[in-house]
Write an enzyme that holds these catalytic residues in place. Structure first.
Site, short mmCIF file in Angstrom:
data_model
loop_
_atom_site.label_atom_id
_atom_site.label_comp_id
_atom_site.label_asym_id
_atom_site.label_seq_id
_atom_site.Cartn_x
_atom_site.Cartn_y
_atom_site.Cartn_z
N SER A 172 46.94 35.32 32.32
CA SER A 172 46.18 36.73 32.07
C SER A 172 45.18 36.21 30.81
O SER A 172 44.57 35.58 30.81
CB SER A 172 47.26 37.66 31.68
OG SER A 172 47.03 38.97 31.60
N ASP A 183 48.23 41.60 42.40
CA ASP A 183 48.42 41.66 41.20
C ASP A 183 48.03 43.36 40.56
O ASP A 183 46.67 43.65 40.89
CB ASP A 183 47.50 40.87 40.36
CG ASP A 183 47.47 40.66 38.95
OD1 ASP A 183 47.89 41.60 38.26
OD2 ASP A 183 47.32 39.32 38.37
N HIS A 203 51.63 40.28 38.77
CA HIS A 203 50.83 39.63 37.65
C HIS A 203 51.67 38.59 36.84
O HIS A 203 51.10 37.60 36.58
CB HIS A 203 50.35 40.52 36.86
CG HIS A 203 49.46 40.21 35.66
ND1 HIS A 203 48.22 39.52 36.08
CD2 HIS A 203 49.67 40.32 34.34
CE1 HIS A 203 47.63 39.24 34.79
NE2 HIS A 203 48.62 39.70 33.66
#
Length: 258
Positions: free
Chosen positions: A95, A197, A227
Site C-alpha cells: 500500500s 481490493d 487489500h
C-alpha cells in the site's frame, strides 16, 4: 514524554546474510501487518528491517502531526543501515509502503537491487480527494480504511480506525511526486496485487506498470485476498514468491559481478 506504542506495533529487525530486505508497512497500519512476511524472509537467511513509521502504532492523532517526509526519513534511515552491512538491498512495501519503497528506488537508483510491491498506491479515484485540501483544514479525520481482509477468522490488522486528514493530504502529494518520476524506475520489479481490493483501485498498479522503465517485471495477481494481502489467504504466496525473486535477482547480480 515518550510515546506509548501499541503492543504488536513494534519494529522488527533480524541480522542474517549479506542480502538485505527493507519492508515498509502501509498508511495508518503498523509493522504487525507485515511481521509474518519479515519472519519468513529472516528464516530464508536474509537480513531484514521492518521499521515503524512515525505517527503510526500509537494514536491516530499523532499521524496528523507527521507528513510523508517524516515517514520517508525513517525508511531512508533503515535503508542506510542495511546498505552499511549488506552487499545488496531489496525494498518491499504494501500500500503506502509500496509508494515509499518506490520513492527509495527513485532516490537510490542501482543501490536498490530490486523492488517488491503488494497493492501499492500511486493514485485513487475517490471523488472526496478533490475536497481534501479544504477538508483537512476543518476536519481532523474520516472513518478508517483498515482491515480489508478476506480471510475469515484470521489475524486482524493492527491499525487506526480513523483516517487522519492532514496526513492523508500529505500522502496524496507524494503520489503526484512519485508518479511524475516513474519512468526512472529501472530495477527488477515483483508486483503482487489483489484482484479485489476495497482500498486501492486496480488502476494504481496498472499506472505503475505502464510508466516504469524496468525490463525485469513479474506481475502476480492475488486471487484470494483483499487489500491487506500479507494478513490474508495469499500471504504464503507472497512469502514464497518474494524469496524466489530475491534469490533469482541477487544471484544474477552476483554472476554479473563475476
Amino acid at each position: 514524554m515518550a510515546v506509548s506504542v501499541l503492543p504488536g506495533a513494534e519494529p522488527y529487525a533480524h541480522d542474517g546474510n549479506d542480502i538485505g530486505v527493507l519492508l515498509v508497512h502501509g498508511y495508518t497500519s503498523t509493522p504487525q501487518s507485515m511481521r509474518g512476511w519479515a519472519e519468513h524472509l529472516a528464516a530464508a537467511g536474509f537480513t531484514v528491517r521492518l521499521p515503524r513509521l512515525p505517527g503510526h502504532g500509537t494514536r491516530w492523532q499523532d499521524m496528523n502531526t507527521t507528513r510523508w517526509q517524516d515517514w520517508y526519513a525513517e525508511v531512508d534511515r533503515a535503508f542506510g543501515e542495511l546498505r552499511s552491512r549488506c552487499s545488496q538491498v531489496f525494498v518491499a512495501g504494501m500500500s503506502m509502503g509500496g509508494l515509499l519503497s518506490t520513492k527509495v528506488a527513485l532516490e537510490e537508483g542501482p543501490r536498490v537491487a530490486g523492488l517488491i510491491l503488494v497493492n501499492p498506491i500511486y493514485l485513487h479515484d475517490d471523488w472526496k480527494l478533490v475536497l481534501l485540501p479544504t477538508l483537512q483544514r476543518v476536519l481532523p479525520s474520516f472513518p478508517g480504511i483498515a482491515n480489508d481482509v478476506k480471510m475469515v477468522g484470521g489475524e486482524p490488522e493492527l491499525a487506526y480506525d480513523r483516517n487522519p486528514l492532514k496526513a492523508m493530504h500529505s500522502q496524496t502529494q507524494l503520489w503526484a511526486e512519485v508518479r511524475r518520476d516513474l519512468g526512472e524506475i529501472t530495477q527488477p520489479v515483483l508486483l503482487m496485487h489483489s484482484r479485489v481490493d476495497h482500498v486501492v483501485p486496480v488502476e494504481s498498479s496498472a499506472h505503475f506498470l505502464a510508466h516504469i522503465s524496468s525490463t525485469d517485471v513479474t506481475e502476480i495477481w492475488l486471487e484470494n485476498s483483499y487489500h491487506v494481502a500479507t494478513l490474508d489467504n495469499d500471504a504464503p504466496l507472497i512469502h514464497d514468491e518474494s524469496v524466489r525473486f530475491i534469490e533469482r535477482v541477487s544471484g544474477s547480480l552476483r554472476a554479473g559481478e563475476g
